[in-house]
Scaffold this motif. Structure first.
Motif, PDB file in Angstrom:
ATOM      1  N   UNK A   1       0.676  -1.179  -0.005  1.00  0.00           N
ATOM      2  CA  UNK A   1      -0.140   0.024   0.024  1.00  0.00           C
ATOM      3  C   UNK A   1       0.986   1.364  -0.236  1.00  0.00           C
ATOM      4  N   UNK A   2       2.027   1.061   0.317  1.00  0.00           N
ATOM      5  CA  UNK A   2       2.872   2.448   0.241  1.00  0.00           C
ATOM      6  C   UNK A   2       3.230   2.783  -1.285  1.00  0.00           C
ATOM      7  N   UNK A   3       2.812   3.883  -1.535  1.00  0.00           N
ATOM      8  CA  UNK A   3       2.945   4.385  -3.007  1.00  0.00           C
ATOM      9  C   UNK A   3       4.455   4.810  -3.275  1.00  0.00           C
ATOM     10  N   UNK A   4       5.059   4.464  -4.338  1.00  0.00           N
ATOM     11  CA  UNK A   4       6.519   5.239  -4.339  1.00  0.00           C
ATOM     12  C   UNK A   4       6.729   5.296  -5.968  1.00  0.00           C
ATOM     13  N   UNK A   5       7.784   6.371  -6.287  1.00  0.00           N
ATOM     14  CA  UNK A   5       7.969   6.403  -7.459  1.00  0.00           C
ATOM     15  C   UNK A   5       9.271   5.575  -7.868  1.00  0.00           C
ATOM     16  N   UNK A   6       9.151   4.756  -8.901  1.00  0.00           N
ATOM     17  CA  UNK A   6       9.944   3.580  -9.106  1.00  0.00           C
ATOM     18  C   UNK A   6      10.953   3.865 -10.305  1.00  0.00           C
ATOM     19  N   UNK A   7      12.122   3.398 -10.428  1.00  0.00           N
ATOM     20  CA  UNK A   7      12.850   3.500 -11.532  1.00  0.00           C
ATOM     21  C   UNK A   7      14.083   3.010 -11.248  1.00  0.00           C
ATOM     22  N   UNK A   8      14.665   1.930 -12.229  1.00  0.00           N
ATOM     23  CA  UNK A   8      15.991   1.257 -12.091  1.00  0.00           C
ATOM     24  C   UNK A   8      17.102   2.160 -12.146  1.00  0.00           C
ATOM     25  N   UNK A   9      17.710   2.033 -11.206  1.00  0.00           N
ATOM     26  CA  UNK A   9      19.080   3.126 -11.192  1.00  0.00           C
ATOM     27  C   UNK A   9      20.404   2.281 -11.739  1.00  0.00           C
ATOM     28  N   UNK A  10      20.719   1.099 -11.565  1.00  0.00           N
ATOM     29  CA  UNK A  10      21.721   0.119 -12.021  1.00  0.00           C
ATOM     30  C   UNK A  10      21.184  -1.164 -11.959  1.00  0.00           C
ATOM     31  N   UNK A  11      21.880  -2.020 -12.799  1.00  0.00           N
ATOM     32  CA  UNK A  11      21.530  -3.276 -13.109  1.00  0.00           C
ATOM     33  C   UNK A  11      22.681  -4.350 -13.215  1.00  0.00           C
ATOM     34  N   UNK A  12      23.046  -5.449 -12.698  1.00  0.00           N
ATOM     35  CA  UNK A  12      23.966  -6.238 -12.866  1.00  0.00           C
ATOM     36  C   UNK A  12      23.480  -7.607 -13.090  1.00  0.00           C
ATOM     37  N   UNK A  13      24.157  -8.563 -13.894  1.00  0.00           N
ATOM     38  CA  UNK A  13      23.920  -9.776 -14.333  1.00  0.00           C
ATOM     39  C   UNK A  13      25.251 -10.661 -14.440  1.00  0.00           C
ATOM     40  N   UNK A  14      24.817 -11.878 -13.919  1.00  0.00           N
ATOM     41  CA  UNK A  14      25.833 -13.077 -14.285  1.00  0.00           C
ATOM     42  C   UNK A  14      25.163 -14.240 -14.836  1.00  0.00           C
ATOM     43  N   UNK A  15      25.835 -14.748 -15.976  1.00  0.00           N
ATOM     44  CA  UNK A  15      25.025 -15.686 -16.958  1.00  0.00           C
ATOM     45  C   UNK A  15      25.888 -16.768 -16.461  1.00  0.00           C
ATOM     46  N   UNK A  16      25.346 -17.893 -15.831  1.00  0.00           N
ATOM     47  CA  UNK A  16      25.925 -18.883 -15.291  1.00  0.00           C
ATOM     48  C   UNK A  16      25.924 -20.311 -15.887  1.00  0.00           C
TER      49      UNK A  16
ATOM     50  N   UNK B   1      12.973   4.100  -5.001  1.00  0.00           N
ATOM     51  CA  UNK B   1      11.888   3.853  -4.473  1.00  0.00           C
ATOM     52  C   UNK B   1      11.541   4.874  -3.578  1.00  0.00           C
ATOM     53  N   UNK B   2      11.297   5.916  -3.973  1.00  0.00           N
ATOM     54  CA  UNK B   2      10.989   7.549  -3.483  1.00  0.00           C
ATOM     55  C   UNK B   2       9.347   7.536  -3.151  1.00  0.00           C
TER      56      UNK B   2
ATOM     57  N   UNK C   1       5.930   8.670  -2.856  1.00  0.00           N
ATOM     58  CA  UNK C   1       5.306   9.271  -4.091  1.00  0.00           C
ATOM     59  C   UNK C   1       4.958  10.963  -3.511  1.00  0.00           C
ATOM     60  N   UNK C   2       5.182  11.644  -4.410  1.00  0.00           N
ATOM     61  CA  UNK C   2       4.862  13.147  -4.175  1.00  0.00           C
ATOM     62  C   UNK C   2       3.753  13.546  -5.005  1.00  0.00           C
ATOM     63  N   UNK C   3       3.088  14.469  -4.562  1.00  0.00           N
ATOM     64  CA  UNK C   3       1.966  15.254  -5.444  1.00  0.00           C
ATOM     65  C   UNK C   3       2.551  15.471  -6.817  1.00  0.00           C
ATOM     66  N   UNK C   4       1.638  14.919  -7.850  1.00  0.00           N
ATOM     67  CA  UNK C   4       1.785  15.109  -9.115  1.00  0.00           C
ATOM     68  C   UNK C   4       2.535  14.233  -9.706  1.00  0.00           C
ATOM     69  N   UNK C   5       3.289  13.392  -9.050  1.00  0.00           N
ATOM     70  CA  UNK C   5       4.169  12.416  -9.780  1.00  0.00           C
ATOM     71  C   UNK C   5       3.443  10.844  -9.560  1.00  0.00           C
ATOM     72  N   UNK C   6       3.891   9.984 -10.824  1.00  0.00           N
ATOM     73  CA  UNK C   6       3.230   8.788 -10.981  1.00  0.00           C
ATOM     74  C   UNK C   6       4.225   7.828 -10.359  1.00  0.00           C
ATOM     75  N   UNK C   7       3.784   6.495 -10.114  1.00  0.00           N
ATOM     76  CA  UNK C   7       4.606   5.446  -9.555  1.00  0.00           C
ATOM     77  C   UNK C   7       5.791   5.096 -10.607  1.00  0.00           C
ATOM     78  N   UNK C   8       5.645   5.107 -11.762  1.00  0.00           N
ATOM     79  CA  UNK C   8       6.522   4.726 -13.035  1.00  0.00           C
ATOM     80  C   UNK C   8       6.621   6.308 -13.721  1.00  0.00           C
ATOM     81  N   UNK C   9       7.758   6.926 -13.192  1.00  0.00           N
ATOM     82  CA  UNK C   9       7.892   8.460 -13.797  1.00  0.00           C
ATOM     83  C   UNK C   9       8.268   8.629 -15.138  1.00  0.00           C
ATOM     84  N   UNK C  10       7.828   9.757 -15.433  1.00  0.00           N
ATOM     85  CA  UNK C  10       7.923  10.208 -16.863  1.00  0.00           C
ATOM     86  C   UNK C  10       9.613  10.438 -17.037  1.00  0.00           C
ATOM     87  N   UNK C  11       9.993  10.823 -18.415  1.00  0.00           N
ATOM     88  CA  UNK C  11      11.277  11.493 -18.445  1.00  0.00           C
ATOM     89  C   UNK C  11      11.670  12.511 -17.547  1.00  0.00           C
ATOM     90  N   UNK C  12      10.858  13.313 -17.388  1.00  0.00           N
ATOM     91  CA  UNK C  12      11.147  14.752 -16.577  1.00  0.00           C
ATOM     92  C   UNK C  12      11.165  14.371 -15.274  1.00  0.00           C
TER      93      UNK C  12
END
Length: 293
Positions: free
Chosen positions: A213-228, A274-275, A277-288
Motif C-alpha cells: 500500500x505504500x506508493x512510491x516513484x520507481x525507476x531502475x538505477x543500475x543493473x548487474x547480471x551474471x550468466x552461469x 523507491x521514493x 510518491x509526491x503530489x503530481x508524480x506517478x509510480x512509473x515516472x516520466x522522463x522529466x
C-alpha cells in the motif's frame, strides 16, 4: 531504420548496424511506458556488445547504469568500445544514446567457451509448478498490473507467498515463474539477450513486499547480471527475488534465476529508486521525473 519482418522480442533485439561498432535499436511500442523500459535498453545494449565479439566467447556478466530517462517512442543508438581483447576474456563498453545524451552505460565481459573447473550451485526453492498457479492480478500493486498487461508476449506468474517456505531473515521476498510465449531461435546468445530484457521485469517490486500500500516513484538505477549456465528463455524460469535493504528512497534487490530442472542459470542485482510518491508524480515516472545524474 527498416522495420523487421518479425515481431516481439525478435524485433526488439534486431539491431541495425550503421557502422563497425555503432548500432541502432528500434523504439518501443507501448501504451504504458513513457520512459524507455530498462530491460529494453539493456537487452539491446547487450546485443550490440555481442555483435563485436568472436563466436568462441560468450557473455558471462554485465554491469549497467541507467543515467537518464530515455523516451520510449524514440530509437536508441549504441556505441561500442572494445576495451579488452584477450585470449580467454573480452570486455566491451556500450553507451546508449538518445538526442546526443547517454541514457544507459554498460560494460559486458565475455569468456571463452570450454574452460573447466569445480562445480556447485544453490538449490532451487520448492514452489508450485507454474501450471498450478492461478493467475490473480487483483492482489498486485496497480503499477505492476499495468506492466503485466503491457508484457503480453510473456507468461508471468507470481507465486503466492503462502505456497512456499519463506526465509525468516529476509525482509522482502517474491517468487515469479516467467517465460516467453513465443518460440525463440535456437541461438544461445539470443536467449541470453532475451533474459537481460526479461530480468528487469518485476524485480524492483520485490522491495515493496514489506510495504503493502505504500506508493512510491520507481525507476531502475543500475543493473548487474551474471550468466552461469545455458538455458532457454521460452521455457519456464523461476525468478527467486529478495530485497535486503530499502533506505533513503533507494532499494536494493537481488534475484536468482533457475530453470525448471533446478539449475541456477543467472543471478541479478539491481538498485532502484523507491521514493515516497509526491503530489503530481506517478509510480512509473516520466522522463522529466527521472532521477538526475
Amino acid at each position: 531504420m527498416n522495420t523487421p519482418s518479425f515481431h516481439g522480442i525478435q524485433a526488439i533485439l534486431d539491431l541495425e548496424r550503421i557502422d563497425k561498432d555503432i548500432f541502432r535499436g528500434r523504439a518501443m511500442e507501448s501504451k504504458v511506458f513513457v520512459r524507455t523500459f530498462g530491460g529494453h535498453v539493456a537487452g539491446q545494449a547487450l546485443v550490440a556488445a555481442t555483435r563485436t565479439v568472436d563466436d568462441d566467447k560468450r557473455v558471462h556478466s554485465l554491469h549497467g547504469y541507467f543515467l537518464r530517462g530515455g523516451k520510449a517512442t524514440e530509437e536508441t543508438v549504441y556505441l561500442v568500445s572494445r576495451v579488452r581483447e584477450g585470449r580467454s576474456f573480452a570486455t566491451r563498453k556500450v553507451e546508449a544514446m538518445q538526442n546526443g545524451e547517454v541514457i544507459f552505460s554498460m560494460q559486458a565481459s565475455f569468456h571463452i567457451a570450454g574452460d573447466e573447473g569445480p562445480e556447485h550451485r544453490d538449490e532451487m526453492r520448492r514452489v508450485p509448478d507454474p501450471e498450478d498457479i492461478k493467475f490473480k492480478t487483483d492482489e498486485m500493486p496497480a503499477s505492476l498490473k499495468g506492466l503485466i498487461s503491457e508484457w503480453a508476449d510473456w507468461d508471468i506468474r507470481v507465486v503466492p507467498s503462502a505456497s512456499y517456505e519463506s526465509d525468516e531473515r529476509s525482509s522482502g521476498q517474491q517468487v515469479v515463474w516467467f517465460r516467453s510465449k513465443q518460440r525463440l531461435p535456437d541461438d544461445d546468445t539470443f536467449h541470453i539477450c532475451t533474459l537481460a530484457y526479461m530480468s528487469d521485469m518485476t524485480l524492483l517490486f520485490s522491495s515493496m513486499v514489506p510495504h503493502p500500500g505504500h506508493k512510491v516513484q520507481m525507476a531502475s538505477l543500475d543493473h548487474a547480471m551474471w550468466f552461469l549456465r545455458p538455458f532457454r528463455a521460452d521455457e519456464w524460469l523461476l525468478y527467486d527475488q529478495s530485497s535486503p535493504s530499502a533506505h533513503a528512497g533507494r532499494a536494493l534487490t537481488q534475484g536468482k534465476i533457475f530453470d525448471r530442472a533446478g539449475n541456477l542459470v543467472a543471478v541479478t542485482v539491481q538498485e532502484g529508486l523507491t521514493r515516497t510518491l509526491r503530489d503530481g508524480t506517478s509510480e512509473l515516472p516520466t522522463p522529466k521525473q527521472a532521477p538526475e545524474g
